[in-house]
Scaffold this motif. Structure first.
Motif, PDB file in Angstrom:
ATOM      1  N   THR A  43      15.453 135.675 121.926  1.00  0.00           N
ATOM      2  CA  THR A  43      15.903 136.269 123.229  1.00  0.00           C
ATOM      3  C   THR A  43      16.950 137.284 121.986  1.00  0.00           C
ATOM      4  OG1 THR A  43      16.217 133.376 123.923  1.00  0.00           O
ATOM      5  CG2 THR A  43      17.868 135.039 124.178  1.00  0.00           C
ATOM      6  N   ASP A  44      17.295 137.328 121.086  1.00  0.00           N
ATOM      7  CA  ASP A  44      17.847 138.702 121.082  1.00  0.00           C
ATOM      8  C   ASP A  44      17.650 140.009 121.457  1.00  0.00           C
ATOM      9  OD1 ASP A  44      19.804 137.476 119.966  1.00  0.00           O
ATOM     10  OD2 ASP A  44      19.304 137.126 117.771  1.00  0.00           O
ATOM     11  N   GLU A  47      17.550 140.496 125.143  1.00  0.00           N
ATOM     12  CA  GLU A  47      18.412 140.549 125.399  1.00  0.00           C
ATOM     13  C   GLU A  47      18.868 142.112 125.591  1.00  0.00           C
ATOM     14  OE1 GLU A  47      21.156 137.621 125.703  1.00  0.00           O
ATOM     15  OE2 GLU A  47      20.296 136.248 126.458  1.00  0.00           O
ATOM     16  N   GLY A  54      20.338 139.576 130.594  1.00  0.00           N
ATOM     17  CA  GLY A  54      20.728 138.411 130.307  1.00  0.00           C
ATOM     18  C   GLY A  54      19.555 137.074 130.713  1.00  0.00           C
ATOM     19  N   SER A  55      19.704 136.297 130.143  1.00  0.00           N
ATOM     20  CA  SER A  55      18.732 135.054 130.353  1.00  0.00           C
ATOM     21  C   SER A  55      18.815 133.996 130.027  1.00  0.00           C
ATOM     22  CB  SER A  55      17.010 135.847 128.923  1.00  0.00           C
ATOM     23  OG  SER A  55      17.537 135.277 127.421  1.00  0.00           O
ATOM     24  N   PHE A  56      18.411 133.458 130.418  1.00  0.00           N
ATOM     25  CA  PHE A  56      18.580 131.571 130.224  1.00  0.00           C
ATOM     26  C   PHE A  56      17.274 130.466 130.704  1.00  0.00           C
ATOM     27  CE2 PHE A  56      19.973 132.937 134.700  1.00  0.00           C
ATOM     28  CZ  PHE A  56      19.115 131.554 135.744  1.00  0.00           C
ATOM     29  N   THR A 371      26.054 144.217 128.783  1.00  0.00           N
ATOM     30  CA  THR A 371      26.275 142.892 128.920  1.00  0.00           C
ATOM     31  C   THR A 371      27.830 143.210 128.937  1.00  0.00           C
ATOM     32  OG1 THR A 371      25.849 142.671 126.682  1.00  0.00           O
ATOM     33  CG2 THR A 371      27.265 141.255 127.236  1.00  0.00           C
ATOM     34  N   GLY A 393      24.021 134.438 131.668  1.00  0.00           N
ATOM     35  CA  GLY A 393      23.858 135.406 131.253  1.00  0.00           C
ATOM     36  C   GLY A 393      24.926 135.784 130.137  1.00  0.00           C
ATOM     37  N   ARG A 397      25.875 132.323 126.378  1.00  0.00           N
ATOM     38  CA  ARG A 397      25.476 132.847 125.115  1.00  0.00           C
ATOM     39  C   ARG A 397      26.657 133.329 124.606  1.00  0.00           C
ATOM     40  NH1 ARG A 397      23.627 139.727 126.271  1.00  0.00           N
ATOM     41  NH2 ARG A 397      23.537 140.239 124.177  1.00  0.00           N
ATOM     42  N   TYR A 398      27.533 133.808 123.953  1.00  0.00           N
ATOM     43  CA  TYR A 398      29.144 133.671 123.080  1.00  0.00           C
ATOM     44  C   TYR A 398      29.380 132.106 123.303  1.00  0.00           C
ATOM     45  CZ  TYR A 398      27.667 138.371 124.075  1.00  0.00           C
ATOM     46  OH  TYR A 398      27.136 139.942 123.803  1.00  0.00           O
ATOM     47  N   LYS A 399      29.279 131.328 123.886  1.00  0.00           N
ATOM     48  CA  LYS A 399      29.586 130.352 123.307  1.00  0.00           C
ATOM     49  C   LYS A 399      31.745 130.044 123.434  1.00  0.00           C
ATOM     50  CE  LYS A 399      25.823 128.494 120.515  1.00  0.00           C
ATOM     51  NZ  LYS A 399      25.356 130.234 120.450  1.00  0.00           N
TER      52      LYS A 399
END
Length: 472
Positions: A43-44, A47, A54-56, A371, A393, A397-399
C-alpha cells in the motif's frame, strides 16, 4: 509508450504483479481489481505513485483512486500493456463475490438491488424537501406556511408533491424492477409485480391499521381461505421476497417450456403463481415483519433516543467500511414509506459531514501534495454525500481522522436524536441533507450540522499537531 506507462507498471508491481490480477475494470474515479491475494499489496508503495490518490478494499474489490478523466486513460494503457482482459464492473463484482461469506453476499445483494434505484429516491427526497419549504409552517412566518401566505402558489406545491411522492407511492415497482433483474429474471415482470402490490383496488397499506381496528379490512374467499386484500405501499420486504420467487419461477419455466410457447406460458404463469403466493403467504408474513422492524426503531428513538443516536452515529461509518450500511438503507426506505419519517437518515447525513471535515483537517496537516489534493477534493465530495474517497483515501489511512469523525458523528447524532429530528425522505446525505428534514426540526438539525462540521476539524487538528505532526 503511453503517457502513463511507467505509472501503470508501478501500480502493477505494487499490487503484486499482473499474475495477481484476476479481473480489472474502472469507474469514474477508480481502478477496480479483483485480486487473487490482497495481502501481498504494498500500500505504501502504491500510494507514493504520483497519479494515485489513495486505495482501499471493499466487498472483495481492491480499488485504486486515480481521478476523473485520468483513470480512463490509465485503464486503457493497463489493458494494452498486459495480458489482462477488459472486464465489466459486473465481471469484477462476480469475481469478487466468490471470496465473500454468505452474510457478505447477502449484504452485497441488498446493495445491488437498492443502489440502482437510489437516484430516483434521492431525487424524490430533494423535491419533497422543496415541497417542505413551500408547505411547512413557521419557516417564513411564525404560524403560516408559504402557500398560506401566497395561495397562488398552492397549485405549484401540489404538482411538486405529486412529482416527488411518485417514487415512494410506487416504490414496490422500483424495487421489483431492480430485484428481479438482480435475481436473474425479467426486469419488466418485476415492474409489473411491484405495480400489482400497489393496485388501487387493494386496501392502501397506510390505511390498514385503521381499517383493521374498525374490522373493515376487505378479504378474498379462496375456497374457504380468507385472504386480506391489502396493498403494500411503502413496504420493502414483501416485494423483495416476492421478486426472488418470481425470478426463480420464471427461470425454471424458461428452462422447461418450449421456445414456441414461452410468450404464452412463462410470464402469465410466473406472475399468477407469484401473485397468489405473495397475497396468501409472503405478503402477510413480511408485512408483519416489516412493521415490527419499523415499530422497533420507532420505539428505540422515542424511549431512548439519545442512546440510539449515539450508537448509530458511532457505528454508521464503520458499517460503510464493511458494506453493511446498505441493510439500513432498506430500513430507512421502510420507515419513510410506512411511518412518519426516519430518525436514522439524519444521523447518516451528519456522519458524512463529519468524515468530510476530518479529511478537510488533514489538508492542513499532511505534507504530501497528492494527499493534500485528495483531502480537499474528498472533503467536498463527502459534504455532498459521497464519503468513500474521504474515508478510504484519507481518514482510515491515517486512522485518527476516522476516529475523530465517528466520535463527532456520535455526539451530533445523540443531540439530534434527543431533539426528535426526523427526515421525511432520503436525500443527499451531506450539507444539502437539511432539505429532507421535517421543517420543524431544521434548527436542531442545523445545530447538529455545526457539531458534525466543526468538531472533527478541532479533534483532528489537535491530535495531528500535538501527537503525530512529525510523522505526516
Amino acid at each position: 509508450m503511453g503517457k502513463y506507462d511507467q505509472q501503470v507498471q508501478d501500480i502493477l508491481e505494487a499490487i503484486g504483479g499482473e499474475e495477481n490480477v484476476d479481473k480489472a475494470t474502472h469507474c469514474v474515479t477508480r481502478l477496480r481489481f479483483s485480486l487473487k491475494d490482497e495481502s501481498i499489496v504494498d500500500t505504501d508503495k502504491l500510494e507514493n505513485i504520483d497519479i494515485v490518490k489513495g486505495s482501499f478494499s471493499t466487498n472483495g474489490q481492491f480499488q485504486v483512486i486515480i481521478g476523473q478523466g485520468t483513470v480512463d486513460q490509465v485503464y486503457r494503457e493497463l489493458i494494452a500493456a498486459t495480458s489482462i482482459s477488459e472486464s465489466s464492473k459486473q465481471d469484477v463484482k462476480n469475481a469478487s463475490s466468490q471470496k465473500m461469506n454468505p452474510f457478505q453476499r447477502a449484504i452485497k445483494t441488498l446493495a445491488d438491488i437498492f443502489i440502482p434505484i437510489l437516484p430516483a429516491i434521492v431525487t424524490a427526497g430533494l423535491l419533497l424537501g422543496l415541497n417542505n419549504i413551500l408547505t411547512g409552517p413557521g419557516i417564513f412566518n411564525d404560524e403560516l406556511s408559504l402557500i398560506e401566505m401566497y395561495p397562488q402558489w398552492e397549485g405549484l406545491a401540489e404538482m411538486i408533491n405529486i412529482i416527488a411522492s411518485a417514487a415512494f407511492a410506487f416504490l414496490p415497482a422500483l424495487i421489483g424492477w431492480s430485484a428481479v433483474k438482480r435475481f436473474g429474471g425479467s426486469d419488466l415482470l418485476g415492474i409489473v409485480l411491484g405495480l400489482i402490490l400497489v393496485h388501487p383496488d387493494l386496501l392502501n397499506a397506510w390505511g390498514y391499521a385503521e381499517a383493521s381496528e374498525a374490522g373493515e379490512v376487505p378479504v378474498w374467499n379462496l375456497f374457504g381461505l380468507q385472504v386480506e386484500a391489502i396493498g403494500y405501499q411503502g413496504q420493502v420486504l414483501p416485494v423483495l421476497v416476492a421478486s426472488f420467487v418470481l425470478a426463480k419461477i420464471e427461470l425454471w419455466l424458461r428452462n422447461r417450456v418450449p421456445d414456441a410457447i414461452q410468450l404464452l406460458v412463462v410470464a402469465p404463469v410466473a406472475l399468477l403463481v407469484t401473485g397468489l403466493i405473495t397475497f396468501i403467504v409472503i405478503g402477510p408474513i413480511t408485512f408483519a415483519i416489516g412493521n415490527g422492524i419499523t415499530a422497533g426503531f420507532e420505539w428505540m428513538f422515542s424511549v431512548i433516543p439519545t442512546i440510539g443516536g449515539l450508537v448509530y452515529g458511532l457505528l454508521y461509518a464503520p458499517l460503510v467500511v464493511t458494506g453493511m450500511h446498505h441493510a439500513f438503507l432498506a430500513i430507512d426506505i421502510q420507515l419513510t414509506g410506512t411511518g412518519d419519517g426516519t430518525p436514522l437518515w439524519p444521523i447518516l447525513a451528519l456522519s458524512n459531514i463529519a468524515q468530510g471535515s476530518a479529511a478537510l483537517a488533514m489538508l492542513f496537516l499532511v505534507k504530501n501534495e497528492n494527499t493534500k489534493g485528495l483531502a480537499g477534493s474528498s472533503a467536498l465530495s463527502a459534504y455532498l454525500g459521497v464519503t468513500e474517497p474521504a474515508m478510504f483515501g484519507v481518514n482510515i489511512r491515517y486512522k485518527f481522522p476516522f476516529i475523530a469523525a465517528i466520535i463527532s458523528a456520535s455526539i451530533a447524532g445523540a443531540f439530534i436524536a434527543y431533539n426528535g429530528v426526523i427526515a421525511t425522505s432520503i436525500g443527499v446525505g451531506g450539507l444539502p441533507g437539511i432539505l429532507s428534514i421535517v421543517p420543524g426540526f431544521w434548527f436542531s438539525f442545523f445545530l447538529g450540522m455545526i457539531v458534525a462540521f466543526v468538531l472533527p476539524i478541532i479533534l483532528t487538528l489537535l491530535y495531528g499537531k500535538l501527537v503525530v505532526r512529525e510523522k505526516l
